[in-house]
Design an enzyme around this catalytic site. Sequence first.
Site, PDB file in Angstrom:
ATOM      1  N   GLY A   1       0.812  -1.215   0.000  1.00 43.26           N
ATOM      2  CA  GLY A   1       0.000   0.000   0.000  1.00 43.26           C
ATOM      3  C   GLY A   1       0.842   1.261   0.000  1.00 43.26           C
ATOM      4  O   GLY A   1       0.519   2.245  -0.674  1.00 43.26           O
ATOM      5  N   ASP A   2       1.934   1.252   0.748  1.00 47.42           N
ATOM      6  CA  ASP A   2       2.847   2.389   0.782  1.00 47.42           C
ATOM      7  C   ASP A   2       3.447   2.639  -0.603  1.00 47.42           C
ATOM      8  O   ASP A   2       3.496   3.784  -1.069  1.00 47.42           O
ATOM      9  CB  ASP A   2       3.953   2.144   1.806  1.00 47.42           C
ATOM     10  CG  ASP A   2       4.977   3.263   1.834  1.00 47.42           C
ATOM     11  OD1 ASP A   2       4.582   4.429   2.032  1.00 47.42           O
ATOM     12  OD2 ASP A   2       6.176   2.978   1.650  1.00 47.42           O
TER      13      ASP A   2
END
Length: 165
Positions: free
Chosen positions: A45-46
Amino acid sequence: MNFEHFKFLIENTFKQGTDVEGALPAKYKDIPVERLHPLVLAYIGDAYFTLFIRTRLLSYEQNKVRILHTFDAKIVSAAMQAVGYKGIEEILSEEEIAVVRRGRNAKSNVPKSATISEYRYSTGFESLLGYLYLSEKFDRLAEIAEKAFVVISREMTNTDKKIKC
């Protein structure tokens, strides 16, 4: 990372023999996204949110890479991601909130650049993005990233006005 982990990654990452060029090795194909550790989801997600923000910023500036990097780092910081998450929380489904909760509760080291609360919320937010990406729910992923970007932009604009007054 210790040497044995590094050696394992080198041996397996560059191993030939995937079924399709670029496909994941067979031992990882059948793992349901729901069973992945929330920090793994946050890792993905980052990366997704950073790429999303960098791509958005290219709409405004293409030449000053150092400025772009400084600005995108501020946007994807734990503090701003926590703000973005809180601004979109009301549009999330029960399933999405459960993913965020798992990410928030994952044990990890909090950096000095964020409060514990900010870091936990940002980890939950990143876990949600990673979950949506790996689940191939790309429309929902784009919708959430865009809405979080709008919330973060608004917050940064308001903060800048407060500082200048």
